[in-house]
Design an enzyme around this catalytic site. Sequence first.
Site, short mmCIF file in Angstrom:
data_model
loop_
_atom_site.label_atom_id
_atom_site.label_comp_id
_atom_site.label_asym_id
_atom_site.label_seq_id
_atom_site.Cartn_x
_atom_site.Cartn_y
_atom_site.Cartn_z
N ALA A 1 81.47 -43.90 36.70
CA ALA A 1 80.26 -43.08 36.75
C ALA A 1 80.56 -41.69 37.29
O ALA A 1 80.13 -40.68 36.72
CB ALA A 1 79.19 -43.77 37.61
N GLU B 1 86.18 -39.30 47.38
CA GLU B 1 86.62 -40.68 47.26
C GLU B 1 87.03 -41.23 48.62
O GLU B 1 87.80 -40.59 49.34
CB GLU B 1 87.79 -40.79 46.28
CG GLU B 1 88.54 -42.10 46.29
CD GLU B 1 87.65 -43.31 46.02
OE1 GLU B 1 87.78 -44.31 46.75
OE2 GLU B 1 86.85 -43.25 45.07
N ASN C 1 86.75 -49.40 42.32
CA ASN C 1 86.76 -50.71 41.68
C ASN C 1 86.96 -50.59 40.17
O ASN C 1 87.48 -51.50 39.52
CB ASN C 1 85.45 -51.44 41.98
CG ASN C 1 85.46 -52.89 41.53
OD1 ASN C 1 86.45 -53.59 41.67
ND2 ASN C 1 84.34 -53.34 41.00
N GLY D 1 88.43 -54.99 34.26
CA GLY D 1 89.13 -55.50 33.09
C GLY D 1 89.41 -54.52 31.98
O GLY D 1 90.11 -54.85 31.02
N GLY D 2 88.86 -53.30 32.07
CA GLY D 2 89.11 -52.32 31.02
C GLY D 2 88.46 -52.67 29.70
O GLY D 2 88.96 -52.32 28.63
N ARG E 1 77.79 -65.06 31.44
CA ARG E 1 78.54 -65.34 32.67
C ARG E 1 77.85 -66.32 33.60
O ARG E 1 78.47 -67.22 34.15
CB ARG E 1 78.83 -64.02 33.40
CG ARG E 1 79.87 -63.17 32.72
CD ARG E 1 80.04 -61.83 33.40
NE ARG E 1 81.17 -61.10 32.84
CZ ARG E 1 81.51 -59.87 33.21
NH1 ARG E 1 80.80 -59.25 34.14
NH2 ARG E 1 82.55 -59.27 32.67
N GLU F 1 77.18 -49.33 39.58
CA GLU F 1 76.78 -50.57 40.24
C GLU F 1 75.88 -50.35 41.45
O GLU F 1 75.13 -51.24 41.84
CB GLU F 1 78.04 -51.34 40.66
CG GLU F 1 77.78 -52.78 41.04
CD GLU F 1 79.05 -53.56 41.32
OE1 GLU F 1 78.96 -54.69 41.81
OE2 GLU F 1 80.16 -53.03 41.06
N ILE G 1 81.07 -50.65 31.98
CA ILE G 1 81.67 -49.33 31.75
C ILE G 1 80.71 -48.41 31.00
O ILE G 1 80.51 -47.26 31.42
CB ILE G 1 83.03 -49.45 31.03
CG1 ILE G 1 83.99 -50.31 31.85
CG2 ILE G 1 83.63 -48.05 30.81
CD1 ILE G 1 85.36 -50.50 31.21
#
Length: 511
Positions: free
Chosen positions: A59, A79, A87, A92-93, A338, A478, A494
């Site tokens: 983001a 950061e 994260n 998982g990309g 999930r 998130e 993403i």
Amino acid sequence: MKEEKGHQADRRKFLVGMGIAGAAATATLASPALAVAGNRCETKWDQEHEVVIIGSGFAGLAAAIQAKRLGAKSVVIFEKMAVFGGNSAVNGGLFAAPNTALQKKEGVKDSPERMAADQAKAGRGIANEEQLLHVAKRANEALQMTIDAGAEYFPYLQQLGGHSVPRTYQTTVAVGSGITQPLLNECKKLGVRLVNRTKFESLIFDDKGKVVGAKIREGYYFGRGKEGSPVNVRAARGVLIATGGFARNVGLRSAQDPTLTAEVGSTNPPNATGEGLLELFNVGAVPVHMAHIQTGPWASADEDGFGYVSNYSIYNFAHSISVFPKTGRRFMNEIADRKTRADAQLQCRDDNGNPLPPVTITSYEHAKQHPTMKKVLKYGVGWKFDTVEDLAKHHNIPVKALKQQIEEYNGYVKKGVDEQFGKPMAKAKDKYLKAPFVTVRNWPKVHYCQGGALTDVEARVIDSSTWKPIPGLYAAGEVAGGMHGVSRLGSCSIPDCMVMGMTAAENMMKS
């Protein structure tokens, strides 16, 4: 100027009503704002920028790039950790988008409406469908931003659990850094200022209730306490909070869901502790869906964090079976959403009620097509067997029942119909289970917090006392809650992060 966070009494009642307890309530009640609300104090600015971004994940990076492309001369990303990416760098990309070039090449019919509908279904009726559709309509644009920056993806699509069609790209490195690193390099090219080891402490308001900056602690080392020097950073156009979730804040997450104790692992790095979210609540943001915390059904108790098994399983579930070791039988649709899968896995226990992780079985010839298989075997978190008998003996599975299950499943592959659990079989076409086999053990880990601060479709943070946007304050990723509802579909975080980050930047540049 004044640093005020008003509405504290109303907010305390609101937080109690929403079930925000433990760490969140303590942070609110103990806030210094209670003592200084209504008192005026001049702010001395140490830095000034047009756009201030807290957090360097998907983001934050997308917002910085978009702001620069829209003409912002001074953009800064702060950061908390020593390295950038948060994260996002270790996820998982996996990137879901409709109407992509690969879908057209593979003859897949899709649309933003279909993608949003799939997510709304997983959200069990409480997802924010307006936001889901907004993200789906711009997901392809966000995907192109990553490609333009240099991200590389495998030349095929995956169909993850809960998706009605294949629409998911995966980075060739099978991890989120395959996206964050190219975006980070693009930020550097565009002149975005990137500052690490800087902890976000609080927001700064003017006397009209607009967010005009943030207090940052520079020279901060995670885990060492209040180290570093505080600085006041002015934001001429706005502040974007993009600090991620709270999966590693055991106190906060277990206050929402008492089953998520310290005994439950997490795929997130240790710094996913939610301080940015708590500060949003302190200044009046609306908590939404805080108790909806997702566990990843592809994780493994045999390794720490996200590990290698996660991406391996995500890829292979479509043409594999998961069996309960006590029975040798399947117990779920391996590519359901999930929550459905995690709930089913958590029922897999021994006679004493202890966890008995289910075993996922894949043919070696198909398992080896994913790059993480070699590491799964190398690091002893997966196993290769030449026969069903050897597999059953190792995992203490009744061999007769297992052989029967494999035979039945191969029949479903031949028919193209899963008569046990209704798993979509398109990705299993011609992929029969046969020796040699590769196995892993799956057990859920805390992965994603659907709850957070309420935002509108413009990425503006909503005030709990006025139900209007808090001027100058934005949130994306998130840390913002409510979009996904009860369960988030895999590969949708993403596009969520990037599109809402881009949206926040666009609105800041209009101000």
